[in-house]
Design a protein around this motif. Structure first.
Motif, PDB file in Angstrom:
ATOM      1  N   ARG A   3      21.085  10.419   0.318  1.00  0.00           N
ATOM      2  CA  ARG A   3      20.830   9.303  -0.592  1.00  0.00           C
ATOM      3  C   ARG A   3      19.894   8.286   0.048  1.00  0.00           C
ATOM      4  O   ARG A   3      19.032   7.717  -0.607  1.00  0.00           O
ATOM      5  CB  ARG A   3      22.154   8.628  -0.974  1.00  0.00           C
ATOM      6  N   GLY A   4      20.098   8.039   1.362  1.00  0.00           N
ATOM      7  CA  GLY A   4      19.240   7.100   2.076  1.00  0.00           C
ATOM      8  C   GLY A   4      17.800   7.573   2.096  1.00  0.00           C
ATOM      9  O   GLY A   4      16.866   6.789   1.864  1.00  0.00           O
ATOM     10  N   ASN A   5      17.610   8.856   2.367  1.00  0.00           N
ATOM     11  CA  ASN A   5      16.253   9.416   2.381  1.00  0.00           C
ATOM     12  C   ASN A   5      15.607   9.318   1.005  1.00  0.00           C
ATOM     13  O   ASN A   5      14.411   9.037   0.873  1.00  0.00           O
ATOM     14  CB  ASN A   5      16.287  10.873   2.849  1.00  0.00           C
ATOM     15  N   SER A   6      16.407   9.568  -0.048  1.00  0.00           N
ATOM     16  CA  SER A   6      15.877   9.502  -1.412  1.00  0.00           C
ATOM     17  C   SER A   6      15.451   8.080  -1.753  1.00  0.00           C
ATOM     18  O   SER A   6      14.417   7.861  -2.368  1.00  0.00           O
ATOM     19  CB  SER A   6      16.946   9.990  -2.399  1.00  0.00           C
ATOM     20  N   TRP A   7      16.282   7.101  -1.345  1.00  0.00           N
ATOM     21  CA  TRP A   7      15.968   5.691  -1.604  1.00  0.00           C
ATOM     22  C   TRP A   7      14.697   5.262  -0.875  1.00  0.00           C
ATOM     23  O   TRP A   7      13.824   4.628  -1.453  1.00  0.00           O
ATOM     24  CB  TRP A   7      17.159   4.850  -1.146  1.00  0.00           C
ATOM     25  N   MET A   8      14.577   5.654   0.374  1.00  0.00           N
ATOM     26  CA  MET A   8      13.381   5.329   1.157  1.00  0.00           C
ATOM     27  C   MET A   8      12.148   6.021   0.573  1.00  0.00           C
ATOM     28  O   MET A   8      11.052   5.455   0.565  1.00  0.00           O
ATOM     29  CB  MET A   8      13.578   5.745   2.617  1.00  0.00           C
ATOM     30  N   GLY A   9      12.337   7.228   0.088  1.00  0.00           N
ATOM     31  CA  GLY A   9      11.229   7.960  -0.510  1.00  0.00           C
ATOM     32  C   GLY A   9      10.704   7.277  -1.757  1.00  0.00           C
ATOM     33  O   GLY A   9       9.491   7.206  -1.982  1.00  0.00           O
ATOM     34  N   VAL A  15       5.311   1.911  -3.158  1.00  0.00           N
ATOM     35  CA  VAL A  15       4.304   1.181  -2.377  1.00  0.00           C
ATOM     36  C   VAL A  15       2.964   1.906  -2.430  1.00  0.00           C
ATOM     37  O   VAL A  15       1.913   1.287  -2.618  1.00  0.00           O
ATOM     38  CB  VAL A  15       4.770   1.008  -0.921  1.00  0.00           C
ATOM     39  N   LEU A  16       2.990   3.224  -2.277  1.00  0.00           N
ATOM     40  CA  LEU A  16       1.765   4.015  -2.316  1.00  0.00           C
ATOM     41  C   LEU A  16       1.089   3.893  -3.680  1.00  0.00           C
ATOM     42  O   LEU A  16      -0.139   3.760  -3.769  1.00  0.00           O
ATOM     43  CB  LEU A  16       2.072   5.480  -2.007  1.00  0.00           C
ATOM     44  N   SER A  17       1.896   3.903  -4.740  1.00  0.00           N
ATOM     45  CA  SER A  17       1.335   3.781  -6.095  1.00  0.00           C
ATOM     46  C   SER A  17       0.664   2.422  -6.289  1.00  0.00           C
ATOM     47  O   SER A  17      -0.412   2.329  -6.883  1.00  0.00           O
ATOM     48  CB  SER A  17       2.437   3.966  -7.144  1.00  0.00           C
ATOM     49  N   ILE A  18       1.301   1.365  -5.756  1.00  0.00           N
ATOM     50  CA  ILE A  18       0.731   0.021  -5.871  1.00  0.00           C
ATOM     51  C   ILE A  18      -0.581  -0.065  -5.108  1.00  0.00           C
ATOM     52  O   ILE A  18      -1.575  -0.615  -5.608  1.00  0.00           O
ATOM     53  CB  ILE A  18       1.730  -1.035  -5.357  1.00  0.00           C
ATOM     54  N   VAL A  19      -0.602   0.495  -3.896  1.00  0.00           N
ATOM     55  CA  VAL A  19      -1.816   0.481  -3.084  1.00  0.00           C
ATOM     56  C   VAL A  19      -2.949   1.232  -3.774  1.00  0.00           C
ATOM     57  O   VAL A  19      -4.094   0.770  -3.826  1.00  0.00           O
ATOM     58  CB  VAL A  19      -1.545   1.079  -1.686  1.00  0.00           C
ATOM     59  N   LEU A  20      -2.626   2.405  -4.335  1.00  0.00           N
ATOM     60  CA  LEU A  20      -3.636   3.191  -5.040  1.00  0.00           C
ATOM     61  C   LEU A  20      -4.155   2.455  -6.275  1.00  0.00           C
ATOM     62  O   LEU A  20      -5.356   2.461  -6.561  1.00  0.00           O
ATOM     63  CB  LEU A  20      -3.058   4.555  -5.433  1.00  0.00           C
ATOM     64  N   LEU A  21      -3.233   1.797  -6.999  1.00  0.00           N
ATOM     65  CA  LEU A  21      -3.637   1.050  -8.187  1.00  0.00           C
ATOM     66  C   LEU A  21      -4.569  -0.102  -7.818  1.00  0.00           C
ATOM     67  O   LEU A  21      -5.604  -0.310  -8.465  1.00  0.00           O
ATOM     68  CB  LEU A  21      -2.405   0.508  -8.910  1.00  0.00           C
ATOM     69  N   LEU A  22      -4.205  -0.846  -6.768  1.00  0.00           N
ATOM     70  CA  LEU A  22      -5.055  -1.947  -6.320  1.00  0.00           C
ATOM     71  C   LEU A  22      -6.409  -1.439  -5.848  1.00  0.00           C
ATOM     72  O   LEU A  22      -7.442  -2.089  -6.069  1.00  0.00           O
ATOM     73  CB  LEU A  22      -4.356  -2.728  -5.196  1.00  0.00           C
ATOM     74  N   GLY A  23      -6.407  -0.270  -5.200  1.00  0.00           N
ATOM     75  CA  GLY A  23      -7.669   0.316  -4.763  1.00  0.00           C
ATOM     76  C   GLY A  23      -8.573   0.663  -5.934  1.00  0.00           C
ATOM     77  O   GLY A  23      -9.770   0.365  -5.914  1.00  0.00           O
ATOM     78  N   VAL A  24      -7.985   1.265  -6.966  1.00  0.00           N
ATOM     79  CA  VAL A  24      -8.759   1.625  -8.160  1.00  0.00           C
ATOM     80  C   VAL A  24      -9.300   0.378  -8.844  1.00  0.00           C
ATOM     81  O   VAL A  24     -10.465   0.320  -9.259  1.00  0.00           O
ATOM     82  CB  VAL A  24      -7.899   2.451  -9.138  1.00  0.00           C
ATOM     83  N   LEU A  25      -8.456  -0.658  -8.956  1.00  0.00           N
ATOM     84  CA  LEU A  25      -8.881  -1.898  -9.605  1.00  0.00           C
ATOM     85  C   LEU A  25     -10.001  -2.582  -8.830  1.00  0.00           C
ATOM     86  O   LEU A  25     -10.953  -3.105  -9.420  1.00  0.00           O
ATOM     87  CB  LEU A  25      -7.695  -2.853  -9.748  1.00  0.00           C
ATOM     88  N   SER A  26      -9.899  -2.585  -7.504  1.00  0.00           N
ATOM     89  CA  SER A  26     -10.931  -3.233  -6.690  1.00  0.00           C
ATOM     90  C   SER A  26     -12.256  -2.495  -6.793  1.00  0.00           C
ATOM     91  O   SER A  26     -13.311  -3.109  -6.961  1.00  0.00           O
ATOM     92  CB  SER A  26     -10.476  -3.331  -5.232  1.00  0.00           C
ATOM     93  N   VAL A  27     -12.215  -1.176  -6.707  1.00  0.00           N
ATOM     94  CA  VAL A  27     -13.439  -0.386  -6.834  1.00  0.00           C
ATOM     95  C   VAL A  27     -14.037  -0.576  -8.227  1.00  0.00           C
ATOM     96  O   VAL A  27     -15.258  -0.740  -8.387  1.00  0.00           O
ATOM     97  CB  VAL A  27     -13.159   1.108  -6.566  1.00  0.00           C
TER      98      VAL A  27
END
Length: 242
Positions: A3-9, A15-27
């Motif tokens: 369960r801990g691994n699933s929560w961390m995942g 976080v990765l999705s947010i970073v990718l979204l911000l990257g797309v928006l900035s570009v």
């Protein structure tokens, strides 16, 4: 444990999705501004909010976009001579100036900057004021995007339209009208050199009533404009590989 691994995942994926979204928006934002003129800049918004918060009645917002073809070639030449003489040839960063500024800052209480015109566009258009490493990192990121997406003339055009030339006065046209009662297309070499001279601190330095320091800086800029070859230098900006 599973369960801990699933929560961390899930957190990592979010976080990765947010970073990718911000990257797309900035570009996407940088790409759009290659063809669409920005109606506002982050720096303008920050200054306006600060004026409202401080109830600064002296703050009057002046901004009027004008294409580079309608700006006297004296002004871009003066700005390059004053702010970034390697602008036509670098890829966003003047490494030599950065190294010199770093060495001087180790032995001085006054922080000397080494920002290129491209870096100033990145900061003024997309970011906020300040000196944090995080903001400087974002500035470098946007500088790379700008240099990769825009031709040099577009970088210069946007810079001349969003740079602050006086308290609340942004861009060549607003500055020309306020300080010289003429259009940006009619700026003389002396007018242009005065405007370039106040760029390091347009709130403290005045183009309307130039101090002795501003006058000395204006004279230096005029000499540098001549040394760079005059307005012919601007015709060579896009001749460099980019």
């Amino acid at each position: 444990m599973a369960r801990g691994n699933s929560w961390m995942g899930r957190i990592a994926r979010t976080v990765l999705s947010i970073v990718l979204l911000l990257g797309v928006l900035s570009v996407g934002s940088v790409a759009v501004f290659r063809w669409i003129n920005p109606p506002y800049s982050a720096f303008m918004a920050e200054a306006q909010i600060a004026a409202w918060a401080n109830r600064d009645s002296s703050y009057v917002f002046r901004y009027s976009w004008v294409d580079l073809s309608r700006i006297s070639p004296n002004l871009p030449l003066a700005v390059v001579a004053s702010e970034d003489q390697k602008f036509p040839e670098h890829w966003g960063f003047d490494v030599e100036s950065i190294e010199k500024a770093y060495a001087l800052n180790q032995h001085s209480h006054r922080v000397r900057g080494a920002s290129t015109i491209s870096q100033q566009v990145a900061k003024n258009l997309f970011l906020w004021s300040g000196r944090s490493y995080f903001r400087k990192g974002l500035e470098a990121y946007f500088t790379v995007l700008i240099e990769g997406c825009w031709p040099k003339r577009r970088i210069l055009e946007i810079y001349l339209n969003i740079a602050e030339f006086g308290h609340g006065t942004y861009g060549a046209e607003a500055a020309a009208q306020r300080f010289f009662r003429k259009s940006a297309a009619r700026l003389s070499r002396g007018d242009a050199a005065v405007l370039a001279a106040v760029l390091p601190n347009p709130v403290r330095l005045s183009a309307a009533a130039p101090s002795r320091y501003v006058q000395q800086r204006r004279d230096w800029i005029l000499g540098q404009m001549q040394a760079l070859g005059g307005s012919e230098m601007l015709d060579e900006i896009d001749a460099y590989p980019h």
